[in-house]
Write a protein that holds these residues in place. Structure first.
Motif, short mmCIF file in Angstrom:
data_model
loop_
_atom_site.label_atom_id
_atom_site.label_comp_id
_atom_site.label_asym_id
_atom_site.label_seq_id
_atom_site.Cartn_x
_atom_site.Cartn_y
_atom_site.Cartn_z
N THR A 1437 13.68 13.01 -3.53
CA THR A 1437 12.60 12.20 -4.14
C THR A 1437 11.43 12.57 -4.69
O THR A 1437 10.78 12.65 -5.37
CB THR A 1437 12.54 10.88 -3.28
N ILE A 1438 10.87 13.29 -3.49
CA ILE A 1438 9.44 14.11 -3.82
C ILE A 1438 9.41 14.90 -4.84
O ILE A 1438 8.54 15.08 -5.66
CB ILE A 1438 8.89 14.67 -2.36
N TRP A 1439 10.38 15.80 -4.64
CA TRP A 1439 10.37 16.82 -5.86
C TRP A 1439 10.70 16.31 -7.35
O TRP A 1439 9.87 16.68 -8.08
CB TRP A 1439 11.75 17.87 -5.54
N LEU A 1440 11.80 15.40 -7.28
CA LEU A 1440 11.96 14.69 -8.63
C LEU A 1440 11.01 13.93 -9.19
O LEU A 1440 10.41 14.06 -10.33
CB LEU A 1440 13.51 13.83 -8.52
N GLU A 1441 10.37 12.99 -8.13
CA GLU A 1441 9.03 12.36 -8.82
C GLU A 1441 7.97 13.28 -9.09
O GLU A 1441 7.29 12.93 -10.10
CB GLU A 1441 8.83 11.31 -7.48
N TYR A 1442 7.50 14.17 -8.47
CA TYR A 1442 6.60 15.21 -8.83
C TYR A 1442 6.88 15.96 -10.11
O TYR A 1442 5.85 15.95 -10.93
CB TYR A 1442 6.27 16.24 -7.70
N VAL A 1447 5.52 15.73 -15.94
CA VAL A 1447 5.62 15.56 -17.46
C VAL A 1447 4.54 14.51 -18.10
O VAL A 1447 4.24 14.62 -19.24
CB VAL A 1447 7.09 15.02 -17.77
N GLU A 1448 4.21 13.46 -17.29
CA GLU A 1448 3.49 12.43 -17.43
C GLU A 1448 2.12 13.10 -17.69
O GLU A 1448 1.30 12.70 -18.80
CB GLU A 1448 3.48 11.26 -16.54
N SER A 1449 1.76 13.92 -16.75
CA SER A 1449 0.38 14.41 -16.81
C SER A 1449 0.35 15.40 -17.94
O SER A 1449 -0.81 15.51 -18.56
CB SER A 1449 0.18 15.42 -15.77
N GLU A 1450 1.27 16.27 -18.34
CA GLU A 1450 1.21 17.24 -19.71
C GLU A 1450 1.31 16.40 -20.87
O GLU A 1450 0.64 16.84 -21.98
CB GLU A 1450 2.55 18.00 -19.63
N SER A 1451 1.81 14.97 -20.90
CA SER A 1451 1.79 14.07 -22.10
C SER A 1451 0.61 13.45 -22.29
O SER A 1451 0.37 12.70 -23.29
CB SER A 1451 3.17 13.05 -22.16
N LYS A 1452 -0.38 13.52 -21.37
CA LYS A 1452 -1.66 12.76 -21.60
C LYS A 1452 -2.46 13.41 -22.46
O LYS A 1452 -2.68 14.74 -22.48
CB LYS A 1452 -2.28 12.56 -20.30
N GLN A 1453 -3.30 12.79 -23.31
CA GLN A 1453 -4.05 13.27 -24.19
C GLN A 1453 -5.27 13.82 -23.54
O GLN A 1453 -5.61 15.33 -24.02
CB GLN A 1453 -4.55 12.29 -25.27
N PHE A 1465 1.88 25.18 -10.86
CA PHE A 1465 2.32 26.15 -9.80
C PHE A 1465 3.00 25.35 -8.62
O PHE A 1465 3.98 25.95 -8.12
CB PHE A 1465 1.13 26.74 -9.33
N THR A 1466 2.53 24.27 -8.23
CA THR A 1466 3.06 23.63 -7.10
C THR A 1466 4.54 23.14 -7.53
O THR A 1466 5.40 23.48 -6.76
CB THR A 1466 2.15 22.19 -6.91
N LEU A 1467 4.81 22.71 -8.80
CA LEU A 1467 6.20 22.44 -9.09
C LEU A 1467 7.05 23.47 -9.04
O LEU A 1467 8.09 23.48 -8.65
CB LEU A 1467 6.22 21.75 -10.46
N GLN A 1468 6.55 24.47 -9.46
CA GLN A 1468 7.30 25.84 -9.66
C GLN A 1468 7.72 26.57 -8.08
O GLN A 1468 8.77 26.81 -7.92
CB GLN A 1468 6.45 27.04 -10.09
N THR A 1469 6.68 26.36 -7.40
CA THR A 1469 6.84 26.47 -5.86
C THR A 1469 8.03 25.47 -5.54
O THR A 1469 8.93 26.02 -4.56
CB THR A 1469 5.70 26.58 -4.93
N MET A 1470 7.78 24.43 -5.53
CA MET A 1470 9.15 23.25 -5.16
C MET A 1470 10.18 23.76 -5.63
O MET A 1470 11.36 23.56 -5.00
CB MET A 1470 8.45 21.99 -5.46
N ILE A 1494 22.89 12.88 -9.52
CA ILE A 1494 23.54 12.42 -10.57
C ILE A 1494 22.62 11.47 -11.47
O ILE A 1494 22.69 11.54 -12.73
CB ILE A 1494 24.93 11.99 -10.45
N SER A 1495 21.89 10.65 -10.68
CA SER A 1495 21.23 9.36 -11.54
C SER A 1495 20.06 10.18 -12.25
O SER A 1495 19.45 9.53 -12.95
CB SER A 1495 20.78 8.47 -10.47
N ARG A 1496 19.75 11.39 -11.70
CA ARG A 1496 18.31 11.98 -12.39
C ARG A 1496 18.66 13.27 -13.22
O ARG A 1496 17.90 13.90 -13.73
CB ARG A 1496 17.48 12.39 -11.38
N ILE A 1497 20.02 13.41 -13.88
CA ILE A 1497 20.38 14.49 -14.88
C ILE A 1497 19.57 14.31 -16.14
O ILE A 1497 19.65 15.40 -16.76
CB ILE A 1497 21.77 14.15 -15.12
N CYS A 1498 19.04 13.17 -16.45
CA CYS A 1498 18.16 13.25 -17.44
C CYS A 1498 16.61 13.41 -17.27
O CYS A 1498 15.92 12.98 -17.91
CB CYS A 1498 18.46 11.94 -18.26
#
Length: 2014
Positions: A1437-1442, A1447-1453, A1465-1470, A1494-1498
């Motif tokens: 959950t922590i990994w997938l939520e992060y 994605v939300e952070s990257e999509s912010k203007q 970097f944190t996500l890559q480490t995770m 399987i619920s998070r394959i998208c």
């Protein structure tokens, strides 16, 4: 020089000293005999020759090397050397005058040539002859007389001349030594040498008329001496010779002969009649000849009658008549053979003495005369014809008529002599066949063996019974029995396999008899008989008997190894192909040189020899032996099982504890052993006890012992004995008795009963297939048919009948009922006489002969006999039955003061009565149903039909005479507590008793049952202030023993003459561990009340052995002689161990064990026996450890060849055994107490520090007491353990403080303990971390545990700041880096901090914590699977939520690139960490979170998806069967991106394993075909489809031979099974936090966890479908299909269309996680809390498969049926009248609810439990299971917002009472949106509450609710992780109607659903205890406590205001 001296006296002296000199010189000087002594034989000096004669005997002793010197201890003249003498170890007499060995048994080592010259002295003077004659005993004692050795023959002949020596004294002296001249009885030539003596004597005796009387006298004396040692033919010659002399006309000779005959019998310690019976045939022949040859008129003989009189008196018969009655069969045939007038006169004389006519005498002895004539007249046809003519004249009957008068006996006699004269006997049998005109229809002139076999076959069983009678008759001499056995061999050869095979069981029983005979010729002939038997059987029939045959013959192997080995070789080597399927049963074959080739063959098949065979397979094979019909096989199997369990303890414990559920074979083993407790053989019963002890007292909760099987129970129940089904079962029972018979009498009785029952039911194997008898015949399996075939035509008859006129009115306790078997057989037999119904009477009378021998058959018959007797009997007979029942109950109602067999009798008798009453009640219910059905057929609706039925009334009158309260009390005293509870509740309900007046009895019951929830329920409903007794019970039930002691002291002050108060006080002190105090208290009591010694002294005994006060124990035990209580038994056993009396110790151990088997035997007679007898099983567990401990600690010899394990391993083993017992203080503490006693007993006898072990044991006891809440007891144990100064003490003490809620003291205790015991564990001094010794590692482990506890307590109390807590957790990891717990709790605490930081807007700080969270969760997973359901979901959950936030952070203007870079970097480490875990962890660990993944394959982040897809494809590669079913719905998703990504993952899996292509293709095709079946349109009225007609594509798919193996999607196939062993996946860590502090857990037997099989059940694949598809009548028209499994079984599934089963699937996953959490929680596990789940497989978003749950019945249907039976059912139209509008007022709703609905719907649900579970234990367990599963599902349903719980959606399992919920369409509080909103949180209507028992929802239900709610709160994270999948895989109903190729704005990302988010948040709030208003969903305030929350929910569910306002279709009134 002396021997050549000229002086005769000197030569004489030298000769006398020669034996002594030769002895001293040794064997090399034997030549001196030849060189010196032989030359002296011609010496002229009489004194020299006399000396030679005198030393001949001692010289033989010296030469044989059996002579030794004898020196006196003192001598009068002081010259000891002058008194040195030689004695022979073989020849000299013992002090009691008996010889060391018999003459024939002495060693024959001397060369006869050495002593042959000595016999020259027999021609010397009288004195010299006398001297040599006296030496003959020693000479021939060492010289073997052989007919092939001329020297010995010459010596014998020379000596035999002394018989006729002129000198009387010489003849007398020779008569005394003649016995020593006989040959060695074991030598083949013995009979030849003996014959020389016999011939010599016979020659003299034949001419005795011309012999001098004095010579004849000495000959008779010689005969008398010979007779003393003679056996067999020689003995017969002696007897006849002496008889001949006795009937002599010379009175002197007759007197001497008479005296010798009596002396001969006295010497042999038998009577003369016994001697006569051994040789009666030959002696009678002699008597006949003597009488016939007697010529009294000439004076040369006596009168015939006089001779007969003398002989009769000699052989101890009262008179001639008595003598002739027993000998006429031997005397008449020889007389007939003479065929003379004189013979006729003698026959007339015999007949007159017998008060018969000649004709009568001859006709009744025709069989013996005919067989004798055939033998006697062989080769003399003229004599034969003459004798037959004589017989015809004397009887006036032709031969044919004579033979037909007694044809069976004639055939018997002819067959008996078949081995003596086969040809003549065959001829005789052929003649008999020619005269058999009634039965035999074959050829009259029988010539061939096959023709003869066909003639004999109909009477073959009778012939075998005749042979049995011969073998069993003790008066028949063994020579005749040997002849009979030889004839039996001839008979088997004659009959051949065709006729022998059907009677093989009977014949084997006959052959077992002859194994008893040990006479010299018997074993060899036995071998030939058995060899002939096995070679006379068809191989197909021989196989099932193989193990039994081998077991029977093994004792014979010790005597004749080569002959028996040949039989085994024939069976195992020569016929291995046909018999090898049965070789696994031969696990007991001994290792032996003779059996080497046989064992080599067996090694490939038997579990015992095969190293590849798993323990499960070995146990399974042995279980077949344990339940075998043959006692011999059972004994062997039990011995092997005991050894197997002993030597495989580690593997055994892994089978129990190594997985989430115990191995099924363990449950099978326990069931088999419980059945074995009823063994009648004491050896077998004790072996069962030993096996139970070796297995250990496995927690009942870990076993799957199905206590209720509707189908099986109904199949066994028969209301009418006229029913063919009863006949079928009765014959099966009688066949069991027939096969299990240990003697031929029992077997013949069983055969007679089978013969008669088959006749009564008209069973036939030849009738037409449509006849009832043939149909019944065809139902029997082949092996039973084979047994029945000969019995369909047999002619067994009963020869005597029982006289019942003298039977006491009450049999129990009378002389006819002194012990159980006698009582049950007598009572059953007597009751049979009361049965009047013709057919029933015939059935039961046929069985009456069996019940005398087999009490199990009596137990089987008794209930039906009683029912029939009640129906047929008079009022007086019914009263007699009631009196018998009440006699037992009133006896058992009293306290049990008896011991041993008497106590066992009480228990068994009571259990028998309970079983009978259970059957009678079941019959009553069946009768009511039967009469109702009859009435319904005739549309008779008037009244209760059964009330007017005579049969029902007769039985009811009997039942009404048995008071329920007496039954309850009797059951309580028998420790049948569930039965007592059932009867007492019925008593309360029937008598309308006020329950509050009986709460004390309920409280006693619940305490005895160790059911604290039940005790709590009593306390909860109590209205009045509790009495002192009730307070005591309450305190004892929750372990407040100090408070209980105070109450007892108060009670003693009030009444100091009540011994029970004193006993209670002593017991409290004992349980507190205050043994010294208890002993002193008893001393004081007995000083004041010495009359209480018999009761109170046993407490002193128990205290003494627990304290190790051995002197006191010995003193107190001396006062307990004859008592067999448990405490005294253990005391005696320990005392014998202390005294090193091994034999006494083992005997006492068996005595104590056998005492436990009695109650267990009674308990095993009913279902649920394991739970009822668990206390005794714990004691067997203790006895096993007692024996193990004594053998190891006191160095007693071990059992078998195994070496000692060593104390360390023993303690490790004991700890493991303790962990598998029930988590109950009452069960665990006695085990620990005994261990402490053993350690104290062995202190000082071993090098191991037992002092420390005793201390650890006290701490274990403290922990056990603390865990069950007995804090006062735990404190007492801690005090006892404190004197041992162990480092573990402060940890346990801290936990005790914490349990008391003294949190500060707990932390202080840990802190001080660490400083004291681990001062080197701080960062300043890393000495402990650097210590790599074994002791250092153990200290680090213990220190880590203490540090973890310190950290947990600090976190819980928030007593220090976060960094310090983190430091403490890190210290744990530093101390023990491979411990799962340390990493888990550190990660969990970091997670807690992160959640706090998330809320406080500290993203940078949050990122810094993410890495250690993932890292430590990962390390926890690497090091074990204990917390996998918390760790894995949270980490993912922590990994997938992060990743999503990224994605939300990257999509912010307005994004912060620096922060984004850090996040990347944190996500890559995770990602790297998760990918690494994916490679390192076993794939099944991720399979536990498959739905979440399987619920998070998208997932919108590509890098995350890459890792995610790799994880899923890896699982699909490793577990394609499970993964494919789980992915099926996603692969067919209506969301394109979900479908696309699913196919991408599948493609990845295909790349990893090309072989998956075909499998995936076939799986998808199968899913498509199943979807077609789901969606098939159903026409109105259509209720079935055919797969072959309507679903041909599916049929073709299944018919494809290349179709892939695809598993059936069952729970057992799909659910992951985790290893329960702790430690890393690569190595084993023996110290998990949740295990006992010092316990060592078991590693997997197969190595690391990476090799663990997560699906241990055998995979079952789809082999096809049954053709019929049933359409169910609900709205969506689901289809019921049946899949054929590869295991041959059928599996039912439901194909459900038009329903999004993902919701049901997720709920099942949620419930599965709840189950796993419940199983891990100790409180929950103790209560066996669980949810009944089943497999749900969505095939797409609208259709799917649901696993069918059998044996389930809807609540509504159950209640309606009962209401209809009671004729109070409310019809639909009546209900419609009660239906109100939703707008009606609450008052109006309440009025209708209370005045109209409730009165017509009284609480009746409890009746379903009584009817469905008639057995008390199954009833109680079902009700318990009902209350608890209802509680669990109520809490879970409330949390999930599950509604629509009407009576059709709640089902109940009729096998165990579990509640099963179905139809989860109304989830997430959807019921709030109904037109009639649902107001109750779950269903808890009056019926449901009433079915929980008199206490209602108090106790079991409430406590189960609280435990469940607490577990769900504690495990919120893993539970919520399942529900959060709805957010990303939303339900169709939340997203609107799907369209083809549906898409939305999330084409490139995953879908989030606001409705799902809100529902999940609401669930989280409910879990936390937050209440919300029904309408506005606002919080009502602060979260409730668990107890408050549960109380609120129960009130809401039972509140009439809520129930009356529910929709009427919900049926709140039910």
């Amino acid at each position: 020089m002396t021997l050549t001296d000229t002086r005769a006296n000197v030569r004489m002296a030298g000769i006398k000293a020669f034996p002594l000199i030769l002895h001293l010189l040794g064997p090399n000087a034997n030549h001196l005999v030849y060189d010196l002594l032989h030359n002296l034989m011609t010496d002229k000096s009489p004194v020299v020759l006399s000396a030679l004669a005198t030393i001949a005997g001692p010289l033989a002793c010296v030469v044989s090397r059996k002579a030794v010197l004898q020196r006196p201890l003192s001598c009068k003249d002081g010259k000891i050397y002058c008194n040195i003498s030689l004695i022979c170890l073989c020849c000299e007499e013992n002090s009691d005058g008996s010889n060391v060995s018999s003459p024939r048994a002495r060693p024959k080592l001397v060369d006869p040539a050495m002593f042959l010259p000595f016999l020259q002295l027999l021609t010397a003077t009288r004195d010299i002859k006398l001297g040599l004659t006296q030496s003959l005993s020693k000479m021939f004692g060492h010289i073997e007389v052989r007919s092939n050795n001329q020297a010995t023959v010459n010596m014998l002949n020379s000596c035999l001349n002394l018989i006729e020596d002129p000198d009387y004294q010489t003849r007398v002296e020779f008569s005394k030594v003649v016995q020593f001249l006989l040959g060695d009885s074991s030598s083949e030539s013995a009979s030849e040498t003996d014959q020389l003596i016999v011939t010599k004597l016979a020659g003299i005796m034949q001419s005795h008329d011309h012999v001098h009387p004095h010579l004849l006298e000495t000959v008779i004396l010689t005969l008398g001496q010979l007779g003393r040692v003679a056996e067999g033919k020689l003995q017969l010659v002696v007897l006849i010779s002496l008889l001949k002399s006795m009937i002599s006309t010379q009175p002197f000779i007759a007197a001497v002969a008479h005296e010798q005959l009596r002396d001969l019998a006295n010497h042999k310690h038998v009577t003369l009649q016994d001697l006569f019976k051994r040789h009666r045939k030959s002696i009678c022949q002699f008597i006949v000849d003597s009488v016939y040859d007697s010529e009294p008129s000439s004076g040369s003989g006596k009168e015939p009658l006089g001779i007969l009189h003398e002989v009769a008196i000699l052989f101890n018969y009262d008179d001639v008549k008595t003598f002739l009655q027993s000998t006429e069969i031997y005397m008449l045939p020889p007389l007939v053979s003479k065929a003379t007038a004189k013979a006729s006169a003698l026959i007339k004389l015999i007949a007159s003495q017998l008060d018969k006519t000649k004709r009568q005498c001859l006709t009744r002895n025709t069989a013996y005369i005919f067989s004798y004539l055939l033998c006697f007249c062989q080769g003399r046809p003229g004599q034969y014809d003459k004798a037959l003519h004589f017989l015809r004249q004397e009887t006036g009957l032709e031969l044919g008529s004579l033979l037909r008068l007694d044809m069976q006996n004639v055939e018997n006699e002819l067959l008996l002599h078949l081995s003596d004269n086969y040809t003549q006997m065959f001829k005789g049998l052929s003649m008999v066949a020619s005269y058999d005109e009634l039965e035999y229809k074959g050829p009259k002139d029988i010539k061939t063996k096959d023709q003869m076999a066909a003639f004999l076959q109909p009477r073959l069983l009778g012939f075998l019974a005749y042979f049995d009678s011969k073998f069993l008759n003790k008066t028949i001499p063994w020579e005749e029995k040997l002849m009979a056995l030889e004839s039996l061999i001839s008979l088997m050869k004659m009959m051949g396999a065709h006729y022998i095979t059907p009677v093989r069981v009977k014949l084997m029983a006959t052959l077992k008899i002859v194994l008893r005979f040990k006479e010299k010729a018997f074993p060899s002939v036995c071998c030939r008989a058995w060899e002939c038997f096995v070679k006379s059987l068809d191989m197909a029939s021989l196989g099932p008997m193989l193990s039994q045959i081998i077991v029977i013959l093994l004792p014979l192997f010790n005597q004749l190894p080569n002959q028996v080995a040949e039989i085994f070789r024939f069976l195992i080597v020569k016929n291995r192909v046909q018999l090898e399927p049965h070789f696994h049963e031969l696990y007991f074959m001994p290792e032996s040189r003779e059996l080497a080739d046989i064992n080599e063959v067996l090694a490939k098949f038997t579990a015992g020899h095969s190293k590849r065979a798993s323990l499960q397979i070995q146990i399974s094979h042995l279980l077949n032996g344990v339940s075998h019909e043959s006692l011999d096989v059972r004994l062997r199997a039990l011995k092997k099982l005991r050894q197997l369990l002993h030597t495989h303890q580690v593997e055994l414990h892994y089978m129990v504890m190594g997985k989430e559920t115990s191995d099924p074979v363990i449950s099978q083993l326990v069931s088999a052993l419980l059945s074995g407790c009823r063994e009648s053989d004491p050896t077998a019963r004790n072996l069962v006890g030993e096996c139970l002890g070796e297995l250990g007292a496995v927690d009942p909760g870990r076993l799957d012992l199905n206590v209720n099987d509707d189908n099986k129970d109904m199949a066994k129940f028969h209301a009418d004995v006229n029913d063919d089904n009863y006949g079928y079962d009765l014959i099966n029972e009688l066949v069991r008795a027939f096969l299990a018979a240990e003697n031929t009498e029992t077997q013949d009785c069983s055969a007679y009963a089978l013969q008669e029952i088959a006749s009564v039911y008209g069973i036939s194997n030849t009738a037409g297939n449509h006849t009832a008898g043939k149909k019944l015949w065809l139902r029997f399996p082949g092996h039973i048919q084979e047994i029945l075939v000969p019995l369909l035509h047999s002619k067994y008859k009963v020869t005597s009948s029982e006289n019942w006129s003298q039977v006491p009115k009450v049999i129990y306790g009378s002389h006819k009922g002194k012990y159980f078997e006698k009582w049950i057989s007598t009572w059953t037999g007597y009751l049979i006489t009361m049965v009047k119904d013709t057919k029933a009477s015939m059935i039961f009378k046929s069985c009456s002969v069996v019940v005398k021998h087999d009490h199990n058959t009596a137990l089987y018959l008794l209930p039906n006999i009683i029912v029939q007797a009640l129906i047929d009997g008079t009022a007086n007979q019914t009263q007699q039955i009631s009196n018998e029942v009440l006699a037992v109950l009133n006896d058992v109602k009293q306290p049990d003061t008896q011991q041993g067999m008497a106590s066992d009798f009480r228990h068994l008798a009571a259990q028998t009565i309970f079983s009978i009453l259970g059957m009678v009640v079941k019959w009553q219910r069946h009768r009511i149903q039967y009469l109702s059905a009859i009435a319904a057929q005739h549309k008779n609706r008037s009244g209760n039909n059964h009330e007017n039925d005579g049969k029902y009334k007769a039985v009811k009158q009997f039942i009404d005479k048995i008071p329920l309260d007496i039954l309850a009390s009797a059951s309580f005293n028998c420790q049948a507590y569930t039965r007592s509870l059932m009867y007492f509740e019925q008593f309360i309900n029937m008598k309308k008793e006020n329950i509050h007046q009986h709460l004390d009895f309920f409280q006693k019951l619940y305490i005895a049952m160790d059911e604290p929830d039940g005790v709590a329920s009593v306390i909860a409903i109590r209205e009045d202030q509790p009495t002192l007794t009730e307070q005591i019970l309450a305190h004892e039930s929750i372990g407040q023993l100090r408070d209980a002691s105070a109450c007892y002291e108060r009670a003693i002050q009030q009444d100091n003459n009540c011994i029970s108060h004193y006993e209670g006080l002593i017991k409290c002190q004992m349980e507190l561990g205050q043994f010294e105090t208890a002993a002193c208290q008893v001393d004081g009591i007995l000083t004041k009340k010495p009359e209480w010694h018999g009761t109170m002294n046993s407490y002193r005994v128990e205290a003494a052995w627990k304290l190790g006060q051995w002197d006191n124990l010995r003193t107190h035990l001396d006062q307990e002689r004859g008592k067999r209580t448990w405490a005294v038994g253990i005391g005696n056993t320990l005392m014998l161990a202390k005294d090193r009396d091994e034999e006494g110790f083992l005997q006492q151990l068996q005595i104590v064990r056998s005492e436990l088997m009695g109650p267990l035997s009674a308990a095993s007679m009913e279902k649920g026996s394991y739970q009822r007898g668990y206390e005794y099983i714990v004691r067997l567990h203790m006895l096993n450890e007692l024996e193990q401990g004594v053998r190891e600690l006191l160095h007693f010899p071990t059992r078998g060849p195994q070496e000692r394990s060593g104390l360390a391993k023993l303690i490790e083993l004991w700890d493991s055994r303790l962990s598998l017992t029930q988590a109950s203080f009452r069960m665990k503490e006695p085990i620990l107490n005994l261990r402490r006693t053993l350690f104290s007993l062995a202190e000082g006898n071993t090098d191991v520090d037992l002092h420390t072990e005793i201390g650890k044991s006290w701490l274990r006891s403290a922990k056990v007491a603390r865990k069950v809440g007995h804090l006062q007891t735990a404190f007492s144990f801690l005090l006892n353990g404190s004197s041992y100064h162990l480092p573990e003490l402060f940890v346990e003490r801290a936990k005790w403080f914490w349990a008391k809620n003294d949190h500060d003291l707990a932390q202080t205790c840990i802190e001080k303990g660490l400083q004291e015991f681990y001062p080197d564990c701080t960062f300043k001094d890393n000495a402990l971390r650097r210590d790599t010794t074994e002791k250092g590692l153990l200290r680090r482990i213990e220190c880590a545990k203490a540090l973890l506890l310190w950290g947990m307590y600090s976190e819980e109390t928030s007593s220090i700041e976060s960094n310090e807590i983190v430091k403490r957790y890190r210290d744990v990891i530093d101390m023990n880096p491979t411990w799962e717990d340390g990493h888990f709790y550190l990660a969990k605490y970091y997670d807690k901090i992160m959640v706090h930081l998330t809320n406080s807007d500290r993203p940078d700080r949050q990122r810094s914590i993410l890495e250690p969270i993932i890292e430590n969760y990962g390390k926890a997973l690497r090091n074990g699977s204990q917390y996998i359901y918390q760790t894995m979901p949270r980490m993912l959950t922590i990994w997938l939520e992060y990743g999503s936030k990224m994605v939300e952070s990257e999509s912010k203007q307005n994004k912060n690139e620096t922060a984004i870079g850090q996040q990347r970097f944190t996500l890559q480490t995770m990602n790297e960490s998760i990918a690494k875990l994916g490679n390192e962890l076993p794939p099944y660990t991720f399979l536990t979170a498959f739905p979440q993944l399987i619920s998070r394959i998208c997932h919108p982040h590509n890098m995350v998806f890459q890792v995610l897809s790799e994880l899923i494809s890896n699982m699909m590669h490793n577990y394609p069967q499970q993964a494919m079913w789980l992915m099926m719905a996603v692969s067919k998703s209506s969301y394109k991106i979900r479908q696309s990504r699913c196919h991408t993952i599948i493609a990845k899996a295909r790349q990893k394993d090309k072989s998956l292509n075909k499998f995936i293709h076939d799986a998808i095709k199968l899913a498509d075909r199943l979807l077609d079946l789901c969606n098939r349109h159903v026409e109105s009225g259509q209720n079935v489809f055919s797969i072959s007609q309507h679903f041909k594509p599916l049929q073709r798919l299944m018919d494809d031979v290349d179709f892939s193996k695809i598993i059936i999607p069952l729970q057992t196939m799909m659910n992951v099974t985790l290893p329960t062993t702790s430690g890393p996946h690569s190595e084993h860590d023996p110290f998990p936090i949740e295990q006992t502090m010092m316990n060592v857990t078991l590693p997997t037997t197969s190595g690391p966890h990476s090799e663990h099989d997560p699906f241990p059940m055998e995979q079952v694949y789809i082999d096809g479908f049954d053709d019929t598809v049933e359409v169910l009548p609900s709205l969506q028209k689901p289809k019921k299909i049946t899949m054929k499994g590869s295991d041959g079984k059928r599996y039912v599934m439901m194909c459900k269309p038009k329903d999004d089963l993902r919701k049901d699937c997720r709920l099942m996953e949620f419930n599965s996680i709840v189950n796993k959490c419940l199983r891990k929680d100790p409180e929950s596990r103790k209560r066996q809390l669980h949810i009944r789940t089943y497999m749900v497989v969505p095939l797409n978003e609208e259709c799917g498969l649901i696993e069918w749950v059998d044996n389930c019945h809807g609540l509504r249907n159950i209640l309606i049926k009962i209401y209809k039976d009671k004729k109070i059912y409310m019809t639909g139209s009546e209900l419609k009248q009660c239906r109100l509008q939703i707008t009606a007022t609450l008052e109006e709703k309440m009025r209708v609810y209370k005045t109209k609905l409730l009165p017509r719907h009284p609480p009746v649900f409890k009746e379903w439990f009584l009817k469905t579970f008639p057995d008390p234990t199954s009833w109680y367990m079902a009700r318990q299971s009902y209350a608890r599963t209802t509680a669990v599902m109520s809490m879970v349903g409330y949390i999930l917002g599950l509604g629509d719980r009407h009576g059709e959606n709640i089902l109940f399992d009729s096998t165990n009472g579990d509640v099963v919920h179905v139809d989860f369409n109304c989830l997430f509080n959807k019921g709030d949106t109904f037109d009639w909103p649902e107001l109750v949180p779950f269903r808890l209507t009056r019926n449901m509450v009433d079915a929980m028992g008199p206490m209602g929802y108090e106790g079991l239900f409430r406590r189960a609710c609280e435990v469940t709610m607490r577990v769900m709160r504690d495990q919120m994270d893993p539970l919520m992780s399942v529900l959060k999948t709805f957010i990303f895989d939303p339900l169709v109903e939340w997203a609107g109607k799907p369209t083809k190729g549906r898409s939305n704005s999330s084409e490139t990302g995953e879908i989030k659903n606001d409705q799902a988010q809100m529902n999940v948040q609401n669930i989280e709030c409910r879990m936390k205890g937050e209440l919300k208003a029904n309408k506005h969903k606002r919080s009502r305030g602060l979260p409730l406590s668990i107890e408050g929350h549960v109380n609120h929910l129960i009130k809401e569910s039972t509140k009439d205001e809520n129930l009356c306002a529910m929709y009427i279709g919900w049926a709140a009134y039910m």
